[in-house]
Design a protein around this motif. Structure first.
Motif, short mmCIF file in Angstrom:
data_model
loop_
_atom_site.label_atom_id
_atom_site.label_comp_id
_atom_site.label_asym_id
_atom_site.label_seq_id
_atom_site.Cartn_x
_atom_site.Cartn_y
_atom_site.Cartn_z
N HIS A 41 13.91 47.00 48.64
CA HIS A 41 12.77 47.77 49.17
C HIS A 41 13.13 48.52 50.46
CE1 HIS A 41 9.84 46.04 46.33
NE2 HIS A 41 10.53 44.92 46.45
N ARG A 67 15.56 41.16 48.03
CA ARG A 67 14.33 41.95 47.95
C ARG A 67 14.24 42.95 49.11
NH1 ARG A 67 8.99 38.95 47.15
NH2 ARG A 67 8.44 40.88 46.08
N SER A 68 14.72 42.50 50.29
CA SER A 68 14.72 43.40 51.44
C SER A 68 15.61 44.61 51.18
CB SER A 68 15.22 42.64 52.68
OG SER A 68 15.31 43.50 53.79
N GLU A 119 14.93 36.61 49.66
CA GLU A 119 14.35 37.52 50.64
C GLU A 119 15.32 38.66 50.96
OE1 GLU A 119 13.12 35.50 54.14
OE2 GLU A 119 11.58 34.30 53.12
N ILE A 129 15.17 39.07 40.52
CA ILE A 129 15.49 38.37 41.77
C ILE A 129 14.63 37.12 41.91
CG2 ILE A 129 15.41 38.53 44.29
CD1 ILE A 129 16.08 41.53 43.97
N LEU A 130 13.35 37.24 41.63
CA LEU A 130 12.43 36.11 41.77
C LEU A 130 12.77 34.98 40.80
CD1 LEU A 130 9.06 38.02 42.32
CD2 LEU A 130 10.37 36.72 44.02
N ASP A 156 13.08 43.39 40.88
CA ASP A 156 12.33 42.43 41.69
C ASP A 156 12.03 41.17 40.89
OD1 ASP A 156 11.40 41.79 44.16
OD2 ASP A 156 9.55 42.95 44.02
#
Length: 460
Positions: A97, A93-94, A90, A135-136, A132
């Motif tokens: 973005h 990703r934060s 999280e 990261i996932l 992204d």
């Protein structure tokens, strides 16, 4: 391009004192023109994906009937809680973005457990979909803990010879089995001027993370579940911590500082430290000495410690300092010509007692980390002496205005009085906090250091 001030802690030294110390403050601040530039950045996130990263640290998990096999064991799946790896994902990703990254910023994502994989390497931050997806993928791994393998891949990913501010951000929650490899790689990170931001949660080795950040000129953090106090960082606030630290990387408008020090006979350079905005002690093995980077719109302060033999009363040049550096936002290099360090040696002690309080404030902050390390080492064998050391460190942090560190030390003292020991979590907080949080000194310190404290620090 770079404003530089050189200040000794004493202008006069006693001529008849052998093996005395001289502390020299090297204060650097970019000019306004350079401070307004923006360096390209190259950042590698090195993430622990071992089995322990799947433990829940937030929320109220509810068990289900589903059972999975992981690391040779069976685990019952739960829902509703957040694991360490969930929060790391999280957070990354934060940042991705947040709008704070652009095409000048390149990102690498590297995972390690008992193996390591570069999920994406040196990719412009504008390629959001690809980063992204990488990261996932962090949640696709599990195993033991071999941090050195991850650091090795990070060094390769950051192998960039262009002018850029580079950083390795390492997140771990366990004891690595390849500590020797980590230490060896840290030397290579240092030579390449790639500082490490070392973040640990759980039962990690704080001494290793402190060494990694020290050797590379980085910064350590103790991350804790739930609410954090003092210098600790809550894992729930991890997204803000990441954004803040990467923001500082983007402000490193002066990079690759290389310090040359030439001393005369009877004078030895014994330590090179960064005292502000965070602490690090650099190796003396390199020549010139690699001492990292400088932030825009603020001072970066270094302390050079010299040991000096006795000599006749006279005015003597004891050393010469030179400095080279990069200005990545302007794609050019700068240089400071050799500067003379001149000291007046005098008979008697009368003039020699005069000290610069700003320099000594930074020296004392650097010494606090050593006092804390010693207190934690002897706490179980000699809790009374450990409490005395913590009280000495607490008084100093309070006097210097380091509120967060004072709070951490107060909590450690309370725990020591009640239990006659210092817990693993508290030990991590105060040892790592003493490195990551220092305060800016100035000429207007309200409570000046006592003569006894000055003598203890300066060895006179």
């Amino acid at each position: 391009m770079l404003n530089i001030a050189i200040t000794p802690h004493r202008e006069f030294l006693p001529a008849d004192s052998d093996e005395q110390k001289l502390f020299l403050m090297l204060k650097l601040r970019p000019t306004k023109q350079v401070a307004n530039t923006r360096p390209p950045t190259n950042i590698a996130f090195v993430i622990d994906t071992s089995g322990s990263m799947y433990s829940v640290v937030a929320g109220e998990p509810q068990p289900t009937d589903q059972v999975v096999q992981m690391d040779g064991q069976q685990w019952r799946v739960a829902t509703g809680g957040k694991t360490k790896i969930d929060i790391v994902i999280e957070s990354l990703r934060s940042l991705l973005h947040s709008g704070k990254l652009d095409a000048n910023d390149r990102i690498s994502i590297i995972q390690f457990d008992d193996q390591a994989t570069t999920l994406i390497s040196a990719t412009p931050a504008t390629e959001v979909a690809a980063i992204d997806a990488a990261i996932l993928r962090l949640k696709s791994f599990s195993g033991g803990t071999r941090m050195g393998l991850g650091l090795k891949q990070a060094l390769h990913a950051l192998d960039d010879h262009s002018m850029a501010s580079r950083r390795a951000l390492v997140f771990t929650d366990g004891q690595t089995v390849d500590e020797d490899l980590c230490d060896e790689l840290a030397k290579q990170f240092s030579i390449a001027n790639i500082p490490m931001i070392a973040l640990g949660v759980g039962e990690f080795n704080e001494d290793l993370l402190n060494r990694l950040s020290d050797v590379t000129g980085g910064k350590p953090f103790h991350v804790v579940p739930g609410t954090a106090t003092g210098t600790a960082v809550s894992i729930l606030d991890f997204p803000n911590t990441i954004v803040s630290e990467i923001g500082l990387v983007q402000q490193e408008v002066i990079t690759n500082l290389a310090l040359t020090v030439k001393t005369v006979k009877g004078v030895a350079l014994t330590r090179v430290l960064r005292a502000y905005p965070s602490q690090a002690e650099f190796s003396l093995d390199q020549d010139p000495h690699s001492i990292g980077n400088v932030l825009a719109h603020d001072e970066t302060v270094f302390i050079l410690e010299f040991t000096i033999a006795s000599r006749t009363a006279s005015r003597i040049r004891i050393a010469q300092l030179g400095l080279t550096y990069d200005v990545p936002g302007e794609n050019r290099r700068g240089e400071l010509d050799l500067q003379n360090v001149v000291v007046q040696f005098v008979a008697g002690q009368e003039l020699a007692v005069q000290v610069d309080q700003e320099v000594m404030g930074y020296v004392q902050q650097c010494n606090i980390a050593q006092v804390i390390t010693e207190a934690t080492r002897i706490a179980e064998q000699d809790p009374h002496r450990a409490e005395e050391l913590l009280e000495s460190a607490r008084r100093m942090t309070k006097r210097l205005g380091n509120t967060e560190m004072t709070d951490s030390l107060t909590s450690a003292q309370d725990e020591l009085r009640k239990t006659r020991r210092i817990s693993s979590a508290t030990r991590k907080t105060i040892k790592m906090g003493s490195k990551s949080k220092t305060v800016k000194m100035g000429q207007d310190i309200n409570d000046e250091l006592s003569e006894a404290e000055i003598r203890q620090a300066s060895g006179t």
